[in-house]
Scaffold this motif. Sequence first.
Motif, mmCIF file in Angstrom:
data_model
loop_
_atom_site.group_PDB
_atom_site.id
_atom_site.type_symbol
_atom_site.label_atom_id
_atom_site.label_comp_id
_atom_site.label_asym_id
_atom_site.label_seq_id
_atom_site.Cartn_x
_atom_site.Cartn_y
_atom_site.Cartn_z
ATOM 1 N N UNK A 10 0.825 -1.207 0.000
ATOM 2 C CA UNK A 10 0.000 0.000 0.000
ATOM 3 C C UNK A 10 0.863 1.263 0.000
ATOM 4 N N UNK A 11 0.304 2.332 -0.546
ATOM 5 C CA UNK A 11 0.948 3.632 -0.422
ATOM 6 C C UNK A 11 0.975 4.084 1.029
ATOM 7 N N UNK A 12 -0.093 3.745 1.758
ATOM 8 C CA UNK A 12 -0.171 3.981 3.210
ATOM 9 C C UNK A 12 -0.961 2.841 3.829
ATOM 10 N N UNK A 13 -0.375 2.190 4.822
ATOM 11 C CA UNK A 13 -1.015 1.045 5.469
ATOM 12 C C UNK A 13 -0.879 1.163 6.983
ATOM 13 N N UNK A 14 -2.013 0.976 7.689
ATOM 14 C CA UNK A 14 -2.040 0.891 9.149
ATOM 15 C C UNK A 14 -2.505 -0.511 9.503
ATOM 16 N N UNK A 15 -1.651 -1.279 10.147
ATOM 17 C CA UNK A 15 -1.980 -2.663 10.434
ATOM 18 C C UNK A 15 -3.006 -2.762 11.556
ATOM 19 N N UNK A 16 -3.793 -3.835 11.523
ATOM 20 C CA UNK A 16 -4.780 -4.074 12.582
ATOM 21 C C UNK A 16 -4.128 -4.134 13.954
ATOM 22 N N UNK A 17 -2.891 -4.527 14.012
ATOM 23 C CA UNK A 17 -2.174 -4.528 15.291
ATOM 24 C C UNK A 17 -1.759 -3.120 15.705
ATOM 25 N N UNK A 18 -2.056 -2.158 14.879
ATOM 26 C CA UNK A 18 -2.020 -0.717 15.133
ATOM 27 C C UNK A 18 -0.637 -0.116 15.335
ATOM 28 N N UNK A 19 0.260 -0.733 16.002
ATOM 29 C CA UNK A 19 1.543 -0.095 16.270
ATOM 30 C C UNK A 19 2.430 0.043 15.053
ATOM 31 N N UNK A 20 2.109 -0.666 13.975
ATOM 32 C CA UNK A 20 2.976 -0.686 12.803
ATOM 33 C C UNK A 20 2.188 -0.373 11.539
ATOM 34 N N UNK A 32 -18.272 -6.904 13.975
ATOM 35 C CA UNK A 32 -17.062 -7.115 13.177
ATOM 36 C C UNK A 32 -15.776 -6.821 13.913
ATOM 37 N N UNK A 33 -15.816 -5.970 14.933
ATOM 38 C CA UNK A 33 -14.590 -5.653 15.667
ATOM 39 C C UNK A 33 -14.600 -6.239 17.066
ATOM 40 N N UNK A 34 -15.487 -7.211 17.292
ATOM 41 C CA UNK A 34 -15.659 -7.693 18.654
ATOM 42 C C UNK A 34 -14.437 -8.421 19.182
ATOM 43 N N UNK A 35 -13.739 -9.168 18.293
ATOM 44 C CA UNK A 35 -12.616 -9.940 18.790
ATOM 45 C C UNK A 35 -11.280 -9.248 18.558
ATOM 46 N N UNK A 36 -11.312 -7.955 18.179
ATOM 47 C CA UNK A 36 -10.063 -7.203 18.093
ATOM 48 C C UNK A 36 -9.712 -6.739 19.498
ATOM 49 N N UNK A 37 -8.513 -7.015 19.980
ATOM 50 C CA UNK A 37 -8.158 -6.545 21.323
ATOM 51 C C UNK A 37 -8.360 -5.042 21.423
ATOM 52 N N UNK A 38 -8.990 -4.604 22.472
ATOM 53 C CA UNK A 38 -9.317 -3.187 22.623
ATOM 54 C C UNK A 38 -8.082 -2.329 22.752
ATOM 55 N N UNK A 39 -7.028 -2.834 23.352
ATOM 56 C CA UNK A 39 -5.816 -2.044 23.527
ATOM 57 C C UNK A 39 -4.621 -2.830 22.999
ATOM 58 N N UNK A 40 -3.806 -2.168 22.196
ATOM 59 C CA UNK A 40 -2.564 -2.751 21.714
ATOM 60 C C UNK A 40 -1.415 -1.890 22.215
ATOM 61 N N UNK A 41 -0.297 -2.508 22.551
ATOM 62 C CA UNK A 41 0.875 -1.721 22.880
ATOM 63 C C UNK A 41 1.327 -0.976 21.647
ATOM 64 N N UNK A 42 1.614 0.319 21.819
ATOM 65 C CA UNK A 42 2.020 1.129 20.683
ATOM 66 C C UNK A 42 3.342 0.655 20.134
ATOM 67 N N UNK A 43 4.222 0.182 20.990
ATOM 68 C CA UNK A 43 5.522 -0.305 20.558
ATOM 69 C C UNK A 43 5.554 -1.821 20.658
ATOM 70 N N UNK A 44 6.254 -2.489 19.743
ATOM 71 C CA UNK A 44 6.441 -3.934 19.883
ATOM 72 C C UNK A 44 7.187 -4.252 21.164
ATOM 73 N N UNK A 45 7.046 -5.476 21.602
ATOM 74 C CA UNK A 45 7.664 -5.879 22.865
ATOM 75 C C UNK A 45 9.153 -5.570 22.869
ATOM 76 N N UNK A 46 9.577 -4.847 23.915
ATOM 77 C CA UNK A 46 10.982 -4.534 24.075
ATOM 78 C C UNK A 46 11.442 -3.301 23.346
ATOM 79 N N UNK A 47 10.577 -2.696 22.458
ATOM 80 C CA UNK A 47 11.026 -1.559 21.654
ATOM 81 C C UNK A 47 11.303 -0.350 22.535
ATOM 82 N N UNK A 48 10.551 -0.175 23.601
ATOM 83 C CA UNK A 48 10.726 0.987 24.453
ATOM 84 C C UNK A 48 12.029 0.934 25.220
ATOM 85 N N UNK A 49 12.602 -0.245 25.343
ATOM 86 C CA UNK A 49 13.844 -0.357 26.110
ATOM 87 C C UNK A 49 15.062 -0.027 25.281
ATOM 88 N N UNK A 50 14.863 0.060 23.935
ATOM 89 C CA UNK A 50 16.016 0.286 23.062
ATOM 90 C C UNK A 50 16.347 1.764 22.974
#
Length: 497
Positions: A389-399, A479-497
Motif C-alpha cells: 500500500x501507499x499507506x497502510x495501518x496494520x490491525x495490530x495498530x503499532x505498525x 465485526x470488531x468484537x474480537x479485536x483486542x481493545x488495547x494494543x501496545x504502541x511499541x512492539x515488545x521490548x522496543x521501548x527499552x532500546x
Amino acid sequence: MGQSASSEGVLLQQQYQSSLTLFTSYEQGEIKQIFDTICKTPATELECSLSGFEKSQLQGYIDGKLPDSTTNRLYDLLKLLQLCGAVNKPDDVPISHHAFVVAMAMLFKGTLDQHCHLIHCLATENRNGVPAVELSKFVSGILQHYEKALQVSNRMSNWKLECSAESQEKLLKFAVHDAMSVADGDNNKVFDESEIASWLQKEPFFQTLLINIFHICFSPPAEQNAQGASASTETASSDDINISTLHEIKALPQCLDIDWAKTSTLLDLPSVLLLNQHIPHSCRGQWRYCFSSQTDGASFATMVRHISKQGPVVMIVRDTDGNVFGGFASQSWALRPNFTGSSQCFLFSLSPSYGIYGASQHNDHYMYLNTDQQTLPNGLGMGGQFDYFGLWIDQEFGTGHSKAKPKCTTYDSPQLSVKENFTIDVLEAWAVGPPAKLKDDDLYEDSQVSILDRDPEAQAILDLVGKERKSEGLRDEEPTADIPEEHNLYPSGAQDN
C-alpha cells in the motif's frame, strides 16, 4: 481634504460603474462602511474627510495585518486607479470612493488575469515582471502576517495552532519554488503575468490565501454590521448577508468536537490551510475531531469505531522517525473486502516537506478497510495493492508501511515514511465537512444483522404462523468484537532500546 473633479478621470468613472455592478446592494453598503471607516482613521498629513483617505490612514486601518511593503504598494495601486485618465495629477490626491470600489472589485470579484496583475503590483516595483526573490519575499510576508491577522480579527475558528518559521518555509517551497520550478538559489529568474497565471492555475493555494487576508483587512466593522450603515444594509435579508463577498468568509474551517485542554494535534496553521485547500469544496467548512492515539488509546478497534460512517476523513500519522504524512478519504470508512473511495482521495506529506499526491488514474485502489480475515489483509490502507500500500495501518495498530518503488501506482506518491515499514508514534483523524447522513442500509451493513431484523413484517408473519426462526441464536458477532481493545504502541521490548 477637498477633491476636484479633474483629479478623477473618465476612465475611473467607467471602471467604477462597471465594478459597482459586480456587487449586490448589501455589498455596496458594506464597502461604503469600510471606506468611511478608513476616512475617519486619524491622518498624519491632511485633515480627515469622508471624501477620501491618504496613505497613513490606510496604514492605520490595516494596522499591521499586511507587511508594510504590501500596504504601501496597495496604496500606490489605489493612487494609479485614482489618477487613471485624470486631467490634473497632484501628488497629494486622496483616494476616492470610486477608486476604492474598483480596487475591491479587483480583489474580491476579479478575474485570474486581474489577480495576476494585482500580485505583480504588490510584489515588486519592477514593471517588466516579478523577480523570483521578490515573489518569494512577498509570499513569505503574507504567510507571516496571516496568523496575526487571524488572531487579531478573532478568526481562528476554535483552532489552537502554531505557525513556526520552519512550517512557513516548507509552505513557501511547496507553493512557490516547487510549483514554479524555481531551483534553490535561482533568484534571477523573472516571471511575467502569464507565468504567474500558470502558477495560480497549477497551485491555487496562494491565490486563496491572498484573498482571505485581504478579506480580513477589509471586513466591515463589527459594530457597524450590527447597526447597519445605510438603508440597503438595514433592509438586507439574511440571504443577502450569507452570500456577501465581505461578510463572514471562513479563513479557516470551523474546528469542532475537541477539548484543547486535553488534546493536542500534529497539525499547524500552514498544514490546515494547505490540506483544506485540496479537499473538496463541500468539505472545507468544518473539521470534526474523531480520534487521536494520544488521548483515545493505541487501539485499532477504537480508531475504526471513531472514523466509521463519519463522511470524508483526514488521517495524519507521525512515525517514530519524525516523518508526518497521511491521507484524505473521500467517503466514509466502512469494513469491506474490496477497495472503495473515489479519485478525490489523496495522500500527503507534512514533514519533512509538504506534498499533495492525487489520483494517478492508473487504478481505483483508493481506500481499503478490513479486519479478522484469513486470506485478506487486516488493517486500513490507501493506494497500491494488497500488502503493498501507499499507506497502510496494520490491525495490530503499532505498525504500518508505505511502499512505493518508485511511486505508489494509485497516487503517484513516494515513500512517505522514513523506513518502508514504520512504527506509529501518533495517529489522529478528523472528519471534514458536514456529518454524514446514515442510510437505512448502513444500519445493517455487510449482513451483520439477520435479514429478519431488516424486515420486521417478515418476522411478524413467521411468528403468526408459528414457524421457528432457524437463525435465532446464530447471529454474527460485531465485526470488531474480537479485536483486542488495547494494543501496545511499541512492539515488545522496543521501548527499552
